[in-house]
Design a protein around this motif. Structure first.
Motif, PDB file in Angstrom:
ATOM      1  N   ARG A 145       0.856  -1.136   0.075  1.00 28.66           N
ATOM      2  CA  ARG A 145       0.027  -0.058  -0.004  1.00 28.66           C
ATOM      3  C   ARG A 145       0.964   1.225  -0.193  1.00 28.66           C
ATOM      4  O   ARG A 145       1.949   1.270   0.525  1.00 28.66           O
ATOM      5  N   GLN A 146       0.076   2.317  -0.423  1.00 29.12           N
ATOM      6  CA  GLN A 146       0.959   3.622  -0.520  1.00 29.12           C
ATOM      7  C   GLN A 146      -0.036   4.691  -0.400  1.00 29.12           C
ATOM      8  O   GLN A 146      -1.140   4.822  -0.847  1.00 29.12           O
ATOM      9  N   THR A 147       0.789   5.834   0.511  1.00 26.71           N
ATOM     10  CA  THR A 147      -0.134   6.981   0.595  1.00 26.71           C
ATOM     11  C   THR A 147       0.833   8.154   0.040  1.00 26.71           C
ATOM     12  O   THR A 147       2.079   7.930  -0.180  1.00 26.71           O
ATOM     13  N   PRO A 148       0.105   9.121  -0.296  1.00 23.27           N
ATOM     14  CA  PRO A 148       0.829  10.307  -0.994  1.00 23.27           C
ATOM     15  C   PRO A 148       2.089  10.800  -0.103  1.00 23.27           C
ATOM     16  O   PRO A 148       1.972  11.067   0.918  1.00 23.27           O
ATOM     17  N   GLY A 149       3.190  10.931  -0.908  1.00 25.22           N
ATOM     18  CA  GLY A 149       4.400  11.370  -0.168  1.00 25.22           C
ATOM     19  C   GLY A 149       5.196  10.338   0.683  1.00 25.22           C
ATOM     20  O   GLY A 149       6.160  10.698   1.174  1.00 25.22           O
ATOM     21  N   GLU A 184       4.474   0.549   1.002  1.00 23.42           N
ATOM     22  CA  GLU A 184       4.891  -0.323   2.152  1.00 23.42           C
ATOM     23  C   GLU A 184       4.122  -1.547   2.014  1.00 23.42           C
ATOM     24  O   GLU A 184       3.146  -1.998   1.341  1.00 23.42           O
ATOM     25  N   TRP A 185       4.859  -2.649   2.429  1.00 21.94           N
ATOM     26  CA  TRP A 185       4.510  -4.239   2.213  1.00 21.94           C
ATOM     27  C   TRP A 185       3.377  -4.475   3.325  1.00 21.94           C
ATOM     28  O   TRP A 185       3.517  -3.565   4.562  1.00 21.94           O
ATOM     29  N   ASN A 213     -10.377  -6.456   7.778  1.00 22.58           N
ATOM     30  CA  ASN A 213     -11.499  -6.036   8.786  1.00 22.58           C
ATOM     31  C   ASN A 213     -10.867  -4.984   9.748  1.00 22.58           C
ATOM     32  O   ASN A 213      -9.949  -4.705   9.688  1.00 22.58           O
ATOM     33  N   SER A 214     -11.825  -4.620  10.589  1.00 26.30           N
ATOM     34  CA  SER A 214     -11.477  -3.451  11.723  1.00 26.30           C
ATOM     35  C   SER A 214     -10.697  -2.351  11.280  1.00 26.30           C
ATOM     36  O   SER A 214      -9.739  -2.103  11.809  1.00 26.30           O
ATOM     37  N   LEU A 215     -11.129  -2.063   9.955  1.00 21.96           N
ATOM     38  CA  LEU A 215     -10.233  -0.921   9.347  1.00 21.96           C
ATOM     39  C   LEU A 215     -10.343   0.394  10.160  1.00 21.96           C
ATOM     40  O   LEU A 215     -11.231   0.665  10.837  1.00 21.96           O
ATOM     41  N   LYS A 216      -8.843   1.012  10.112  1.00 22.76           N
ATOM     42  CA  LYS A 216      -8.623   2.122  10.684  1.00 22.76           C
ATOM     43  C   LYS A 216      -8.376   3.370   9.634  1.00 22.76           C
ATOM     44  O   LYS A 216      -8.098   2.882   8.574  1.00 22.76           O
ATOM     45  N   PRO A 217      -8.717   4.591  10.195  1.00 19.68           N
ATOM     46  CA  PRO A 217      -8.261   5.570   9.096  1.00 19.68           C
ATOM     47  C   PRO A 217      -6.756   5.577   8.610  1.00 19.68           C
ATOM     48  O   PRO A 217      -6.846   5.866   7.616  1.00 19.68           O
ATOM     49  N   GLU A 218      -5.951   5.097   9.325  1.00 20.14           N
ATOM     50  CA  GLU A 218      -4.605   4.849   8.853  1.00 20.14           C
ATOM     51  C   GLU A 218      -4.401   3.742   7.947  1.00 20.14           C
ATOM     52  O   GLU A 218      -3.120   3.707   7.455  1.00 20.14           O
ATOM     53  N   ASP A 219      -5.529   3.056   7.525  1.00 14.13           N
ATOM     54  CA  ASP A 219      -5.360   2.100   6.531  1.00 14.13           C
ATOM     55  C   ASP A 219      -5.822   2.752   5.169  1.00 14.13           C
ATOM     56  O   ASP A 219      -5.675   1.948   4.074  1.00 14.13           O
ATOM     57  N   THR A 220      -6.071   4.001   4.973  1.00 15.58           N
ATOM     58  CA  THR A 220      -6.477   4.523   3.945  1.00 15.58           C
ATOM     59  C   THR A 220      -5.060   4.643   2.958  1.00 15.58           C
ATOM     60  O   THR A 220      -3.749   4.999   3.410  1.00 15.58           O
ATOM     61  N   ALA A 221      -5.117   4.289   1.931  1.00 15.68           N
ATOM     62  CA  ALA A 221      -4.090   4.084   0.721  1.00 15.68           C
ATOM     63  C   ALA A 221      -4.452   3.553  -0.450  1.00 15.68           C
ATOM     64  O   ALA A 221      -5.699   2.962  -0.524  1.00 15.68           O
ATOM     65  N   VAL A 222      -3.645   3.480  -1.292  1.00 17.33           N
ATOM     66  CA  VAL A 222      -3.843   2.829  -2.681  1.00 17.33           C
ATOM     67  C   VAL A 222      -3.299   1.544  -2.502  1.00 17.33           C
ATOM     68  O   VAL A 222      -1.793   1.375  -2.273  1.00 17.33           O
ATOM     69  N   TYR A 223      -4.117   0.337  -2.794  1.00 12.44           N
ATOM     70  CA  TYR A 223      -3.297  -0.922  -2.410  1.00 12.44           C
ATOM     71  C   TYR A 223      -3.064  -1.557  -3.824  1.00 12.44           C
ATOM     72  O   TYR A 223      -3.752  -1.452  -4.838  1.00 12.44           O
ATOM     73  N   TYR A 224      -1.864  -2.345  -3.724  1.00 15.55           N
ATOM     74  CA  TYR A 224      -1.196  -2.988  -4.832  1.00 15.55           C
ATOM     75  C   TYR A 224      -0.839  -4.457  -4.723  1.00 15.55           C
ATOM     76  O   TYR A 224      -0.478  -4.632  -3.601  1.00 15.55           O
ATOM     77  N   GLY A 248       8.413  -9.347  -3.303  1.00 17.94           N
ATOM     78  CA  GLY A 248       9.699  -8.799  -3.385  1.00 17.94           C
ATOM     79  C   GLY A 248       9.998  -7.857  -4.952  1.00 17.94           C
ATOM     80  O   GLY A 248      11.038  -7.606  -5.382  1.00 17.94           O
ATOM     81  N   ALA A 249       8.779  -7.946  -5.726  1.00 18.81           N
ATOM     82  CA  ALA A 249       8.939  -7.039  -6.967  1.00 18.81           C
ATOM     83  C   ALA A 249       9.310  -5.563  -6.692  1.00 18.81           C
ATOM     84  O   ALA A 249       8.794  -5.162  -5.620  1.00 18.81           O
ATOM     85  N   THR A 250       9.832  -5.055  -7.689  1.00 22.87           N
ATOM     86  CA  THR A 250      10.072  -3.651  -7.495  1.00 22.87           C
ATOM     87  C   THR A 250       9.613  -2.941  -9.164  1.00 22.87           C
ATOM     88  O   THR A 250       9.977  -1.852  -9.115  1.00 22.87           O
ATOM     89  N   SER A 251       8.854  -3.904  -9.921  1.00 25.05           N
ATOM     90  CA  SER A 251       8.416  -3.151 -11.114  1.00 25.05           C
ATOM     91  C   SER A 251       7.212  -3.744 -11.380  1.00 25.05           C
ATOM     92  O   SER A 251       6.854  -4.601 -10.842  1.00 25.05           O
ATOM     93  N   ASN A 252       6.571  -3.317 -12.601  1.00 27.64           N
ATOM     94  CA  ASN A 252       5.645  -3.890 -13.317  1.00 27.64           C
ATOM     95  C   ASN A 252       4.249  -3.757 -12.262  1.00 27.64           C
ATOM     96  O   ASN A 252       3.651  -4.780 -11.999  1.00 27.64           O
ATOM     97  N   TRP A 253       3.811  -2.749 -11.724  1.00 26.65           N
ATOM     98  CA  TRP A 253       2.859  -2.348 -10.943  1.00 26.65           C
ATOM     99  C   TRP A 253       1.612  -2.170 -11.553  1.00 26.65           C
ATOM    100  O   TRP A 253       1.528  -1.552 -12.792  1.00 26.65           O
ATOM    101  N   GLY A 254       0.332  -2.670 -11.132  1.00 23.51           N
ATOM    102  CA  GLY A 254      -0.727  -2.304 -11.548  1.00 23.51           C
ATOM    103  C   GLY A 254      -1.067  -1.011 -11.187  1.00 23.51           C
ATOM    104  O   GLY A 254      -0.765  -0.290 -10.858  1.00 23.51           O
ATOM    105  N   GLN A 255      -2.455  -0.549 -11.427  1.00 25.50           N
ATOM    106  CA  GLN A 255      -3.331   0.875 -10.998  1.00 25.50           C
ATOM    107  C   GLN A 255      -3.363   1.030  -9.770  1.00 25.50           C
ATOM    108  O   GLN A 255      -3.520   1.917  -9.262  1.00 25.50           O
TER     109      GLN A 255
END
Length: 114
Positions: A38-42, A46-47, A83-94, A99-106
């Motif tokens: 997952r990734q948040t702006p800036g 994060e795995w 489950n039991s989602l928290k505001p800090e779980d807000t992110a774009v999930y991939y 171990g990949a470092t390339s070929n990401w989806g949207q």
């Protein structure tokens, strides 16, 4: 290279649940370990969790006990039950090979907010 298509995100209230899916167009899907990130702006990506080819699972401490990763080797799909989602779980999930470092989806956006 595999094509990765994440889906299932949306707006969820704190304490709620959502299931993400990742369709993978790749031969020998069942032989690889797959992960969610997952990734948040800036911030750096994060795995979050990994499922191995023999279905062992490992999780980041921040999601352990709340998220469950699974896979369907017939449908070439990886799932993330959240489950039991928290505001800090807000992110774009991939999803991607472990171990990949390339070929990401949207990615798929998950927003946890009341």
């Amino acid at each position: 290279q595999a094509q990765l298509v994440e889906s299932g995100g949306g707006l969820v209230q704190p304490g709620g649940s959502v299931r993400l899916s990742c369709g993978v167009s790749r031969t020998m899907f069942d032989r690889y370990n797959w992960s969610w990130y997952r990734q948040t702006p800036g911030k750096e990506r994060e795995w979050v969790a990994t499922i191995t080819s023999d279905r062992n699972t490992i999780y980041a401490d921040s999601v352990k006990g709340r998220f469950t990763i699974s896979r369907d080797n017939v449908k070439n799909t990886v799932y993330l039950q959240m489950n039991s989602l928290k505001p800090e779980d807000t992110a774009v999930y991939y999803c991607n090979r472990a171990g990949a470092t390339s070929n990401w989806g949207q990615g798929t956006q998950v927003t946890v907010s009341s």
